[in-house]
Design a protein around this motif. Structure first.
Motif, PDB file in Angstrom:
ATOM      1  N   ASP A  30      -4.862   8.568  18.321  1.00  0.00           N
ATOM      2  CA  ASP A  30      -5.800   9.256  17.433  1.00  0.00           C
ATOM      3  C   ASP A  30      -6.366  10.517  18.078  1.00  0.00           C
ATOM      4  N   GLY A 125      -6.345  12.341  15.006  1.00  0.00           N
ATOM      5  CA  GLY A 125      -6.691  11.510  13.865  1.00  0.00           C
ATOM      6  C   GLY A 125      -5.544  10.582  13.502  1.00  0.00           C
ATOM      7  N   PRO A 126      -5.794   9.732  12.517  1.00  0.00           N
ATOM      8  CA  PRO A 126      -4.748   8.797  12.105  1.00  0.00           C
ATOM      9  C   PRO A 126      -3.586   9.528  11.438  1.00  0.00           C
TER      10      PRO A 126
END
Length: 184
Positions: A30, A125-126
């Motif tokens: 992430d 981030g995802p």
């Protein structure tokens, strides 16, 4: 990853050296990953659950389902990398080969460090979800996984080469082992 067939996976795991338990390095993913990459838990989704030995091969059906859920079918080119040890990427490559994946497979040489050193962009981030695909479940190819009987037979006959990837001190039994007994 402009080619629609390419699926890039970060398969990084973190090994707790005290307990010898592997955990997914999702937080590191992430924080920074190759753009368009997806995190794939090689120690979870690509390992047999609830066994006494860690990181055992999953059932063929579970393997195919985990990759299919991540958009992989036999037309894909799968690229694997790790932010830590290359062994996680090569383990996933081995499983793909063992279970008869018909697409292309590559390991990103040098992982994320080499990618960024070469000027590659990173994302954070995802990952964006991928549409599921259907990867056929196939039994492992003969000889991909063997049991204790085959290994003992190889030791006795000398007909096979056995390779142990322990570090020299662990192989010799000089260094304390995480695996229950010293040596090989």
């Amino acid at each position: 990853a402009d080619d629609a067939r390419v699926r890039v996976f970060d398969v990084t795991q973190v090994l707790d050296r005290e307990t010898n338990v592997v955990a997914p390095a999702r937080a590191a993913f992430d924080a920074a990953h190759v753009p368009a990459a997806t995190f794939l838990d090689v120690g979870g989704a690509l390992s047999a659950p609830h066994v006494s030995l860690h990181n055992m091969a999953p059932a063929p059906e579970a393997f195919a389902a985990a990759l299919g859920e991540n958009g992989v079918d036999d037309s894909c080119h799968v690229v694997l990398y790790s932010t830590s040890k290359i062994m996680w990427a090569t383990r996933a490559w081995w499983l793909l080969d063992a279970f008869g994946f018909e697409g292309d497979v590559s390991v990103l040489d040098g992982g994320l460090d080499a990618w960024t050193a070469a000027g590659g962009d990173v994302a954070s981030g995802p990952a964006a979800p991928r549409a599921p695909a259907r990867l056929p479940s196939r039994p492992a190819r003969p000889g991909a996984f063997v049991g204790q009987d085959v290994v003992l037979g190889a030791v006795d006959s000398g007909d096979m080469k056995l390779v142990d990837s322990l570090k020299p001190a662990a192989f010799a039994g000089i260094k304390k082992s995480r695996y229950g007994r010293p040596g090989h």
